[in-house]
Write a protein that holds these residues in place. Structure first.
Motif, short mmCIF file in Angstrom:
data_model
loop_
_atom_site.label_atom_id
_atom_site.label_comp_id
_atom_site.label_asym_id
_atom_site.label_seq_id
_atom_site.Cartn_x
_atom_site.Cartn_y
_atom_site.Cartn_z
N LEU A 120 0.81 -1.22 0.00
CA LEU A 120 0.00 0.00 0.00
C LEU A 120 0.85 1.27 0.00
O LEU A 120 0.30 2.38 -0.09
CB LEU A 120 -0.92 0.00 1.22
CG LEU A 120 -1.89 -1.18 1.33
CD1 LEU A 120 -2.67 -1.11 2.63
CD2 LEU A 120 -2.82 -1.23 0.13
N GLY A 154 -6.17 2.43 -1.18
CA GLY A 154 -5.81 2.87 0.16
C GLY A 154 -6.98 2.94 1.11
O GLY A 154 -6.85 3.44 2.23
N ARG A 175 -4.64 8.08 0.75
CA ARG A 175 -5.54 7.11 1.39
C ARG A 175 -6.51 7.85 2.30
O ARG A 175 -6.14 8.81 3.00
CB ARG A 175 -4.75 6.08 2.17
CG ARG A 175 -3.99 6.62 3.36
CD ARG A 175 -3.32 5.49 4.16
NE ARG A 175 -2.61 5.98 5.33
CZ ARG A 175 -1.33 6.37 5.30
NH1 ARG A 175 -0.62 6.33 4.19
NH2 ARG A 175 -0.76 6.79 6.43
#
Length: 785
Positions: free
Chosen positions: A469, A506, A771
């Motif tokens: 991520l 995210g 995110r």
């Protein structure tokens, strides 16, 4: 019971006596008392008197001559011997002296009746007569009467015979008759029933009195009666002990009109009254039914498509049905009496002896598959079931076998096995392509195992994924689509792709689960449920955020601390619909390992899932007493929980993930959403980089931070968080604000001042992203050191 005379008064002697007594009346002229106690007439010729006395004394029976008043006039020596009286105590006394007291009153009436109807005949025909001895004992007698006409009036001659022996014989005969197990029917030569026993009453339903004196055809069904009389007459002409109606089906008729099959044995009885025939009648209904069942079974055996044979305990064949002939090629004549080893290939003949040993011990052998040899030398794949046959006492005396040719089945199984392996290979290849290969993530140590199911095509709905991520964060995903087969694998592939794409945005775990729940609903697979668990690992904070959709607990194994479940809210599986998914976060120690798995690992037939989960936890605690190698740990867990690798009916997924090491350094500050925060943030970054000796990337880092901070000051709300951390290989910068709106890169026109910031970030950063957070969003970028 009818009385028939087996012996009586001697025919020749008594005929002579009766002839003398009845044909020529004697002129009684008594001159003197004779030796017999009668005074002869003076006119009687002396020769005739002597002959009369001689005949009287020579008679084999007791002879008693009385006058019409019942006074005894003459007796012979047999009378003295029979009744125990000397002659002088009888002569001149009433004949009732010799009659038992209970009969004397009636005897005088019978005597008077005879005087009115004088003829030679038995006395008391049809009655049981008794005599009375001097000592008071009674005994059965048979008496024949003859009238003697004399000048002095009527005299009656009574020949008395003791029939005690005959009566005893008759009683024994009756006892034997009653004790006979069969119905006994005795008829005369005219077919009239003279005697029956209790079994006859029970068998035919008639009381005895309704049978005696009636034609025997009463017991014969109407349709046979005309022929029965002919058969009976034929037997009279050919008297011998034999079965009646040999070769015929005989039937009896009960009083209630029902018929039943019988078996009859005939015996002739020659008596003084003529021929009697004894018929022993046996109800063979049960035997007939048994024969019918046997015939049905025999027909079934002969019509069976399976070979059926019987053999002795030493292996010699005693029965061979038509299917055995078709299967092996031997006719019945060719194989009967031969040893069963003729049917086995040479290398399997010892097998015959081993099977016979088991049968001798009373064992039954079911579905034993082997090879057998035909007459032409061909080999057959056969399925054999054998069982011992026993004598009435339970002793094993032989064996029966049912043999089925399974050559076609074996060939089909072989072909199916090849086809199954091909399909399994295709299915597994498809599943692995759908599951994909998780990427290697720097700093993240993992070990994974996947075992397809050993039943069916083997494929299922298990999957796992590791998703980088960025900014030192890793997503870990594991799921299980209910069911097995290609449909489950197809659903799994779609969900894995969707989950991977959603995770790359995210988004938080609960948001991802909410989106996946919608995906499952859109797939429109009836009754399809999916369990899933998504975790996000933030290495720099030592924090794990987790959301579970009905999946099994995630375990944490920490060296020296054992294993425990990671706390997580309990949410419904995907596909239920209208569920608000919850997530939780937990800080876990450095070096801890996350253990994720599907239900195939702990849900095994015959075991409790709670017990299996406890066993898994114990195994992990033992392994992580130290810091084990994750690959070896994965193998050990599978061997412990699934010791038989070929006996699990669900696919199994296991994933071990050890948390990455924390960053070497990290600093954080908070800024206001004002323009002055941009230079303040650059100064904070410069100081940190100088302290970490990362000046080589300082210019790019400051430029990118300026663009992101400027966007946050202009478009978001404060406070603004700035987090900077470094590892051995990269520098990560994160800017957090309170705006939920995610920045979107867009091309900028030549005269526009804005729109170039994110393009610049994409161009200079090694990776970057945005995110969502509960407070807003976080924008980040990384630079390689």
């Amino acid at each position: 019971m009818a009385r028939f005379t087996l012996s009586g008064t001697s025919g020749a002697d008594m005929d002579d006596f009766v002839g003398v007594a009845s044909v020529r009346p004697v002129d009684v002229a008594v001159q003197e008392q004779c030796q017999c106690g009668v005074e002869p007439h003076k006119s009687r010729p002396g020769g005739a008197e002597e002959r009369f006395r001689g005949l009287l004394e020579a008679a084999p029976d007791a002879m008693v001559i009385v006058d019409d008043a019942g006074i005894i006039k003459l007796v012979n020596a047999q009378t003295e011997a029979l009744f125990g009286y000397p002659r002088e105590e009888l002569l001149g006394h009433p004949v009732e002296l010799l009659v038992p007291g209970r009969f004397r009153a009636h005897h005088a009436l019978h005597r008077d009746g005879y005087s009115d109807n004088r003829q030679v005949r038995p006395m008391g025909a049809g009655l049981d007569l008794h005599g009375l001895r001097k000592d008071g004992t009674e005994f059965p007698v048979e008496i024949s009467l003859s009238p003697l006409e004399t000048t002095d009036g009527l005299l009656v001659s009574a020949a008395v015979r003791d029939v005690s022996d005959r009566k005893a014989a008759e009683e024994r005969f009756r006892g034997l008759l009653e004790a006979a197990p069969d119905a006994m029917v005795i008829v005369d030569d005219a077919g009239i029933i003279k005697l029956v026993n209790a079994q006859t009453e029970a068998l035919f339903g008639y009381p005895r009195e309704e049978l005696l004196g009636h034609p025997v055809e009463l017991l014969v069904p109407g349709r046979f009666r005309a022929h029965h009389a002919l058969h009976r007459d034929g037997y009279s002409d050919n008297r011998q002990v034999r079965p009646m109606g040999a070769g015929l089906d005989l039937h009896g008729l009960r009083k209630d009109g029902t018929e039943f099959p019988v078996e009859i044995s005939l015996s002739p009885l020659e008596t003084t009254d003529g021929l009697l025939v004894s018929a022993a009648v046996r109800d063979v209904s049960e035997r007939k039914r048994a024969e019918e069942r046997i015939n049905e079974l025999a027909a079934l055996v002969e019509s069976s498509q399976d070979a059926i044979l019987a053999k002795t305990l030493d292996g010699h064949i005693t029965y061979w049905n038509a299917a055995a002939q078709r299967m092996y090629g031997y006719t019945r004549a060719e194989v009967m009496g031969r040893h069963a080893s003729v049917l086995a290939p040479p290398e399997r003949r010892d097998e015959i002896d081993a099977l016979l040993d088991q049968l001798r011990d009373g064992e039954k052998i079911e579905h034993f598959e082997t090879l057998r040899l035909t007459r032409s030398g061909g080999l057959l794949d056969v399925d054999i079931t054998l069982w011992p046959t026993r004598a009435e006492d339970g002793t094993v005396i032989g064996a029966c076998a049912i043999v089925r040719d399974v050559s076609d089945r074996k060939q089909a199984e072989a072909e199916l096995t090849i086809l199954y392996e091909q399909q399994r290979h295709i299915a597994l290849t498809l599943q692995r392509s759908l599951m994909g290969t998780p990427p290697a993530i720097p700093g993240l140590t993992t070990a994974s195992r996947y075992r397809p199911a050993t039943q069916g095509a083997g494929v299922g709905g298990d999957w796992f994924d590791l998703i980088p991520l960025g900014a030192g964060r890793v997503g870990v995903l594991i799921g299980d689509v209910m069911g097995r087969g290609l449909e489950a694998a197809a659903v799994m592939g779609q969900l894995r792709s969707a989950a991977h794409a959603l995770a790359k945005t995210g988004m938080q775990p609960r948001q991802l689960m909410q989106a996946l729940d919608t995906c499952v609903a859109d797939l429109d697979v009836p009754d399809q449920l999916v369990t899933c668990c998504y975790l996000v690992i933030a290495a720099d904070a030592g924090e794990v955020t987790i959301c579970s959709a009905g999946h099994l607990p995630t375990l944490i194994a920490t060296p020296g601390e054992g294993a425990r479940a990671l706390p997580a809210p309990v949410n419904a599986p995907l596909g239920v619909g209208d569920i608000l998914y919850q997530q939780s976060s937990a800080v876990i120690p450095p070096g801890a390992t996350l253990v994720l798995y599907t239900d195939g690992l702990i849900e095994t037939p015959g075991s409790d899932i709670g017990d299996q989960l406890a066993q898994l936890t114990t195994a992990l605690s033992d392994l992580f007493a130290t810091t084990p190698d994750l690959e070896a740990a994965a193998d050990h867990i599978l061997a412990t929980l699934l010791p038989d690798a070929e006996a699990h009916n669900d696919d199994v997924t296991l994933l071990l993930t050890r948390l990455p090491d924390a960053p070497l350094a990290a600093v954080t500050t908070e800024l206001f959403a004002v323009p002055d925060s941009v230079p303040e943030g650059r100064a904070f970054l410069t100081k940190a980089l100088s302290t970490w000796n990362c000046t080589a990337t300082a210019d790019d880092a400051r430029l990118l931070l300026s663009e992101i901070l400027t966007n946050a000051v202009q478009h978001a709300q404060g406070p603004i968080g700035l987090h900077v951390c470094r590892t051995d290989t990269e520098l990560t910068v994160e800017v957090s604000d309170r705006s939920p709106h995610l920045p979107q890169p867009r091309p900028a026109a030549e005269d526009e001042e804005s729109g170039r910031g994110l393009i610049l970030v994409r161009a200079l950063a090694d990776s970057w992203g945005v995110r969502p957070t509960d407070e807003g969003k976080t924008t980040w970028f990384t630079l390689q050191l």
